[in-house]
Structures are given as C-alpha cells and as structure tokens.
Motif scaffolding. Structure first.
Motif, PDB file in Angstrom:
ATOM      1  N   ALA A  21       0.825  -1.214   0.000  1.00 35.15           N
ATOM      2  CA  ALA A  21       0.000   0.000   0.000  1.00 35.15           C
ATOM      3  C   ALA A  21       0.853   1.255   0.000  1.00 35.15           C
ATOM      4  CB  ALA A  21      -0.937  -0.007   1.212  1.00 35.15           C
ATOM      5  N   LEU A  22       1.940   1.247   0.761  1.00 32.70           N
ATOM      6  CA  LEU A  22       2.792   2.435   0.816  1.00 32.70           C
ATOM      7  C   LEU A  22       3.613   2.574  -0.459  1.00 32.70           C
ATOM      8  CD1 LEU A  22       3.822   4.904   2.216  1.00 32.70           C
ATOM      9  CD2 LEU A  22       5.467   3.488   3.467  1.00 32.70           C
ATOM     10  N   ARG A  23       4.164   1.469  -0.952  1.00 28.12           N
ATOM     11  CA  ARG A  23       4.940   1.574  -2.186  1.00 28.12           C
ATOM     12  C   ARG A  23       4.069   2.058  -3.346  1.00 28.12           C
ATOM     13  NH1 ARG A  23       5.990  -3.188  -3.575  1.00 28.12           N
ATOM     14  NH2 ARG A  23       5.438  -4.465  -1.764  1.00 28.12           N
ATOM     15  N   GLN A  24       2.839   1.582  -3.403  1.00 27.07           N
ATOM     16  CA  GLN A  24       1.923   2.038  -4.457  1.00 27.07           C
ATOM     17  C   GLN A  24       1.582   3.524  -4.284  1.00 27.07           C
ATOM     18  OE1 GLN A  24      -1.275  -0.765  -3.963  1.00 27.07           O
ATOM     19  NE2 GLN A  24       0.007  -2.498  -4.607  1.00 27.07           N
ATOM     20  N   ALA A  25       1.399   3.946  -3.039  1.00 30.71           N
ATOM     21  CA  ALA A  25       1.074   5.353  -2.786  1.00 30.71           C
ATOM     22  C   ALA A  25       2.256   6.253  -3.126  1.00 30.71           C
ATOM     23  CB  ALA A  25       0.662   5.538  -1.322  1.00 30.71           C
ATOM     24  N   ILE A  26       3.480   5.795  -2.839  1.00 27.85           N
ATOM     25  CA  ILE A  26       4.677   6.574  -3.191  1.00 27.85           C
ATOM     26  C   ILE A  26       4.788   6.707  -4.704  1.00 27.85           C
ATOM     27  CG2 ILE A  26       7.198   6.511  -3.193  1.00 27.85           C
ATOM     28  CD1 ILE A  26       6.970   5.192  -0.371  1.00 27.85           C
ATOM     29  N   ALA A  27       4.560   5.613  -5.414  1.00 24.00           N
ATOM     30  CA  ALA A  27       4.628   5.657  -6.877  1.00 24.00           C
ATOM     31  C   ALA A  27       3.583   6.615  -7.444  1.00 24.00           C
ATOM     32  CB  ALA A  27       4.440   4.251  -7.445  1.00 24.00           C
ATOM     33  N   ALA A  28       2.372   6.574  -6.905  1.00 25.04           N
ATOM     34  CA  ALA A  28       1.313   7.471  -7.379  1.00 25.04           C
ATOM     35  C   ALA A  28       1.653   8.920  -7.055  1.00 25.04           C
ATOM     36  CB  ALA A  28      -0.018   7.079  -6.740  1.00 25.04           C
ATOM     37  N   LYS A  29       2.193   9.145  -5.873  1.00 27.25           N
ATOM     38  CA  LYS A  29       2.587  10.506  -5.479  1.00 27.25           C
ATOM     39  C   LYS A  29       3.676  11.049  -6.393  1.00 27.25           C
ATOM     40  CE  LYS A  29       6.043  12.721  -3.118  1.00 27.25           C
ATOM     41  NZ  LYS A  29       7.508  12.532  -3.216  1.00 27.25           N
ATOM     42  N   GLN A  30       4.653  10.203  -6.731  1.00 26.14           N
ATOM     43  CA  GLN A  30       5.755  10.664  -7.566  1.00 26.14           C
ATOM     44  C   GLN A  30       5.265  11.053  -8.950  1.00 26.14           C
ATOM     45  OE1 GLN A  30       8.348  11.049  -5.845  1.00 26.14           O
ATOM     46  NE2 GLN A  30       9.931  11.614  -7.304  1.00 26.14           N
ATOM     47  N   GLU A  31       4.346  10.276  -9.501  1.00 23.97           N
ATOM     48  CA  GLU A  31       3.798  10.643 -10.812  1.00 23.97           C
ATOM     49  C   GLU A  31       2.948  11.903 -10.714  1.00 23.97           C
ATOM     50  OE1 GLU A  31       1.568   8.729 -14.705  1.00 23.97           O
ATOM     51  OE2 GLU A  31       1.682   7.556 -12.849  1.00 23.97           O
ATOM     52  N   ARG A  32       2.193  12.011  -9.650  1.00 22.47           N
ATOM     53  CA  ARG A  32       1.309  13.172  -9.444  1.00 22.47           C
ATOM     54  C   ARG A  32       2.090  14.477  -9.372  1.00 22.47           C
ATOM     55  NH1 ARG A  32      -1.738  13.470  -3.645  1.00 22.47           N
ATOM     56  NH2 ARG A  32      -2.503  15.626  -3.672  1.00 22.47           N
ATOM     57  N   PHE A  33       3.210  14.483  -8.666  1.00 25.14           N
ATOM     58  CA  PHE A  33       3.927  15.733  -8.433  1.00 25.14           C
ATOM     59  C   PHE A  33       5.092  15.964  -9.388  1.00 25.14           C
ATOM     60  CE2 PHE A  33       1.876  15.231  -4.243  1.00 25.14           C
ATOM     61  CZ  PHE A  33       1.309  16.497  -4.127  1.00 25.14           C
ATOM     62  N   VAL A  91      11.200   1.297   0.915  1.00 23.04           N
ATOM     63  CA  VAL A  91      10.867   2.042   2.130  1.00 23.04           C
ATOM     64  C   VAL A  91      11.945   1.756   3.164  1.00 23.04           C
ATOM     65  CG1 VAL A  91       9.178   2.313   3.995  1.00 23.04           C
ATOM     66  CG2 VAL A  91       8.413   1.936   1.624  1.00 23.04           C
ATOM     67  N   SER A  92      12.410   2.813   3.848  1.00 23.08           N
ATOM     68  CA  SER A  92      13.530   2.648   4.769  1.00 23.08           C
ATOM     69  C   SER A  92      13.314   3.448   6.048  1.00 23.08           C
ATOM     70  CB  SER A  92      14.836   3.073   4.083  1.00 23.08           C
ATOM     71  OG  SER A  92      15.962   2.781   4.893  1.00 23.08           O
ATOM     72  N   GLY A  93      14.347   3.470   6.888  1.00 27.88           N
ATOM     73  CA  GLY A  93      14.287   4.169   8.165  1.00 27.88           C
ATOM     74  C   GLY A  93      14.575   5.643   8.001  1.00 27.88           C
ATOM     75  N   GLY A  94      13.641   6.354   7.395  1.00 22.72           N
ATOM     76  CA  GLY A  94      13.821   7.770   7.102  1.00 22.72           C
ATOM     77  C   GLY A  94      14.636   7.976   5.840  1.00 22.72           C
ATOM     78  N   PRO A 107       2.466  -0.359  11.029  1.00 18.71           N
ATOM     79  CA  PRO A 107       1.288   0.499  11.098  1.00 18.71           C
ATOM     80  C   PRO A 107       1.579   1.943  10.686  1.00 18.71           C
ATOM     81  CG  PRO A 107       2.090  -0.003  13.294  1.00 18.71           C
ATOM     82  CD  PRO A 107       2.847  -0.878  12.347  1.00 18.71           C
ATOM     83  N   LEU A 108       2.808   2.402  10.917  1.00 19.06           N
ATOM     84  CA  LEU A 108       3.168   3.761  10.517  1.00 19.06           C
ATOM     85  C   LEU A 108       3.272   3.867   9.000  1.00 19.06           C
ATOM     86  CD1 LEU A 108       5.790   4.633  13.291  1.00 19.06           C
ATOM     87  CD2 LEU A 108       3.285   4.657  13.367  1.00 19.06           C
ATOM     88  N   GLN A 109       3.712   2.790   8.367  1.00 18.36           N
ATOM     89  CA  GLN A 109       3.685   2.765   6.897  1.00 18.36           C
ATOM     90  C   GLN A 109       2.261   2.966   6.386  1.00 18.36           C
ATOM     91  OE1 GLN A 109       5.917  -0.155   4.611  1.00 18.36           O
ATOM     92  NE2 GLN A 109       6.961  -0.853   6.477  1.00 18.36           N
ATOM     93  N   MET A 110       1.302   2.300   7.021  1.00 19.25           N
ATOM     94  CA  MET A 110      -0.086   2.430   6.586  1.00 19.25           C
ATOM     95  C   MET A 110      -0.610   3.846   6.834  1.00 19.25           C
ATOM     96  SD  MET A 110      -0.915  -0.334   5.113  1.00 19.25           S
ATOM     97  CE  MET A 110      -2.699  -0.144   4.989  1.00 19.25           C
ATOM     98  N   GLY A 111      -0.161   4.476   7.931  1.00 17.68           N
ATOM     99  CA  GLY A 111      -0.564   5.858   8.180  1.00 17.68           C
ATOM    100  C   GLY A 111      -0.088   6.795   7.095  1.00 17.68           C
ATOM    101  N   CYS A 112       1.176   6.643   6.670  1.00 27.20           N
ATOM    102  CA  CYS A 112       1.700   7.499   5.611  1.00 27.20           C
ATOM    103  C   CYS A 112       1.053   7.190   4.268  1.00 27.20           C
ATOM    104  CB  CYS A 112       3.216   7.366   5.542  1.00 27.20           C
ATOM    105  SG  CYS A 112       4.062   8.096   6.962  1.00 27.20           S
ATOM    106  N   ALA A 113       0.754   5.920   4.031  1.00 29.08           N
ATOM    107  CA  ALA A 113       0.036   5.567   2.804  1.00 29.08           C
ATOM    108  C   ALA A 113      -1.316   6.256   2.758  1.00 29.08           C
ATOM    109  CB  ALA A 113      -0.131   4.053   2.716  1.00 29.08           C
TER     110      ALA A 113
END
Length: 385
Positions: free
Chosen positions: A68-80, A93-96, A269-275
């Motif tokens: 879910a987070l990797r997909q959201a990052i990919a969508a965000k990158q294309e969007r912006f 996804v990593s530790g900051g 769970p924090l990954q899901m929050g950011c997603a």
C-alpha cells in the motif's frame, strides 16, 4: 586490557544540531537549532496508523515496505513530478531519508570511492560516507546566491569519483536548484558516468512561486538517479522514521537487501498511516504547507535583519542561514553560544555545514515553529539591537 573502539568511532561524533539542542534544553531556551517541524500531524495519517494497529499490521513487512505504501509513493511521484514508477521493483521504504541514503551508499559505493558534495552540506550525508570510508569532494556554494558552474564541478572530479549528492531544496541554505542548474549536474554525471543521490525531503517546502524539480525527470537521468525522500517533514512525524528511495530495479534490489540488513523494515502500522496520507491529502494540503512556511520565513527573516543578523533568505526548506559576525566570538560556535546565553534562542553554528572559513561567519535557524513560539523567538532576537 586491549579492548578498544573501532577505527570508525572518531568519525562519528554527536552532531552540532544535537549539541545545541542539549545546550538549549539546559537553559530552557527556544530551540531553533533542530529541524523539527511543528505542523500538526494530518488526521488521515494518524487515523491510518491507528486503524492499521487495530487491524493487525504489527508484524514484519517485506524488506522494501508494504504494498500500500509503495503504491502510494509511486502514485505521489507521478502526481507531483510526472515520473512513472513501478511500486514492485523501484521503491524501497527505509528508516527515514537518512536510512535510505545509508542503504544506498552500502549498496552502490565502495571504500575509497569519492563523491562530489555541495557545501553547505547536510552533516549526516558527510558522516555516513565517512563511516564507510567514502571521501567527499566539495563544491562550495557561497552566499547570497549559492551559484556554481560546470568548471566548479570538473575541479572536484577524480578517477575515483563515483557519485554526486544533491539536496534540493537544501538544508541548510534553502537553495532550490533550478532546472538549468540540474542540467549542468546531469551533463556532468553523464560525462563521468556517476550515480546521482538526491535528497528531496523538503520537496513540498518551496517559496515565491518556485517549483521543485526532481533530478530523475531530466533526460537521461532516470537510470543513474537514486531519488530519496520521506515523510518526517511534510507530515511532521520525525519520530516515525519513514523514508524511501526510488531508483532503477537494478539498484533497488541491493538497496533493499542492505535496508533489510540494517533496518529489517519500517514500522508496519506507521507505513499504513503514511500511505493513507498520500492517498487522502489533496493538493491544497501541500500548497498550504508551502504558504505557511513562506509566511513564517518572511516574518523570521525580517526579525533577523532587525537584530543585525543579515539573513540569506531561503528559496525553500525551513531554515535560514544568517551572518552572525556582528556577535562576539572568534568562531561560529562561540557566537551561537553567545546568542543562546543572551537571548535564549538556539541556532546551529555554520561550521556544522562547511569545512572551510565561510561556515564560521554563519548560523542556521529553523523557523518551522508554532506561531507563538516563533513570535517569542523573534522578540528575543530583536532585543539584540
């Protein structure tokens, strides 16, 4: 007894940012040293994490992050940025953002390699490389314009150069690299076959109508660029330690494997929050972040000028470098400590971001504070006059 610390130990000391934070706490001052953004955490981000905990997202994730987070990052990158990213092979996804940078250095660089770095630099980049036996070669950007030329880059390169590091918008100068400047970097990287590591953690903090340009979007740059960003700043979750790298699958796999070795995975769970934040927060949220911090920048830089600490007005991020040579002291550290003792406002000496004399004339202030805290700090600074 022959027990001793490693040879790496002298390379890694407590940063000046944390030193000044400790000094500030000791006197009960206002901490404009550490880069903590006082935005409220967006509700979708908080709710997404809480709901994920309740739903059982509390175990290890895949080494490169939850789908879910990797997909959201990919969508965000294309969007912006317009970049098309494969979430299943090009996102780690990593530790900051610092974790993503460390894993990328482990995966792609060897001891003895050299990396071109612009100064003023972010100290964690330098210390990370030093701890791995990687040597920085500096291109110095001087205030007030922070400009460089192709010749400056060429003077820094040697037969051992393997990469260049870019931070845009930059910490501490707030420089937003233009498309023309990035084209110079792209030509340089191509001519010397270099990786380009980009730290874009402040990508949503841009002012005066400027646009953040992601270097990977320039012609010929997608394969050689490791795009690094994260959620600490824009969602005000510095303690969650979630960032990511986007790159060619050939580089993403080893970066992911080193990420697994060092961090195992980001907190599920924090990954899901950011997603959830990436999925639900609209353009108005990100525009509001920029507008809010541009307003604070304008107020704070005016206060610095009134205090006799001439600011170098940033184009992005949420720091201002200021000339502190009017303060007593022979070094930037002595001047920063004087300022803290006299006003109770903590800053970071510019020597934390330069190896040469330019840094001794400067200090960095973080203005990403709640308005009442910022107003108190500005009033204290103005009393210098």
């Amino acid at each position: 007894m022959s027990l001793k610390v490693s040879r790496r130990r002298p390379l890694v000391a407590q940063s000046e940012i944390r030193n000044m934070t400790i000094e500030c706490a000791r006197v009960g001052g206002i901490n404009l040293a550490q880069g903590v953004c006082d935005l409220p955490v967006p509700l979708p981000v908080v709710r997404g994490a809480a709901e994920a905990m309740a739903a059982g997202y509390n175990i290890y994730t895949r080494f490169d992050g939850l789908p879910a987070l990797r997909q959201a990052i990919a969508a965000k990158q294309e969007r912006f940025t317009g970049m098309r990213v494969d979430p299943d092979g090009e996102v780690v996804v990593s530790g900051g953002a610092t974790g993503a940078f460390y894993a990328a250095c482990l995966a792609l660089l060897d001891e003895g390699d050299e990396v071109v770095v612009f100064e003023p630099y972010y100290g964690y980049h330098i210390v990370t490389m030093a701890s791995l036996g990687i040597k920085p070669a500096f291109v110095t950007l001087e205030p007030p314009h922070w400009r460089f030329t192709a010749e400056d880059l060429e003077r820094a390169v040697t037969a051992r150069t393997r990469a260049i590091v870019l931070n845009t918008p930059s910490n501490p100068a707030g420089k937003v690299f233009t498309r023309e400047e990035l084209a110079l970097v792209a030509d340089f990287a191509a001519s010397h076959d270099l990786f380009v590591f980009t730290d874009e953690i402040y990508e949503h903090f841009v002012f005066d109508g400027r646009a953040h340009v992601s270097p990977a979007t320039l012609p010929g740059m997608a394969r050689r660029t490791i795009t690094i960003s994260g959620f600490s700043k824009v969602y005000a979750v510095t303690g969650w330690r979630l960032g990511y790298a986007i790159c060619d699958p050939e580089w993403a796999l080893p970066i992911g494997h080193f990420n697994d070795l060092v961090y195992v995975c980001g907190p599920a769970p924090l990954q899901m929050g950011c997603a959830r934040g990436l999925a639900e927060l609209g353009d108005d949220y990100y525009a509001g972040v920029s507008a809010d911090h541009q307003h604070k920048r304008d107020l704070f830089c005016a206060a610095l000028a009134d205090a006799g600490l001439t600011p170098h007005v940033p184009e992005g991020a949420y720091y201002a470098l200021a000339d502190v040579t009017s303060l007593p002291g022979a070094t930037a550290k002595e001047r920063a400590l004087h300022l803290l003792a006299k006003t109770g406002v903590a800053c970071v000496p510019g020597s934390a971001f330069y190896r040469g004399p330019v840094g001794e004339t400067l200090a960095r202030f973080c203005f990403a504070k709640e308005m009442d805290v910022l107003e108190d700090a500005m009033a204290r600074l103005r009393r210098l006059r």
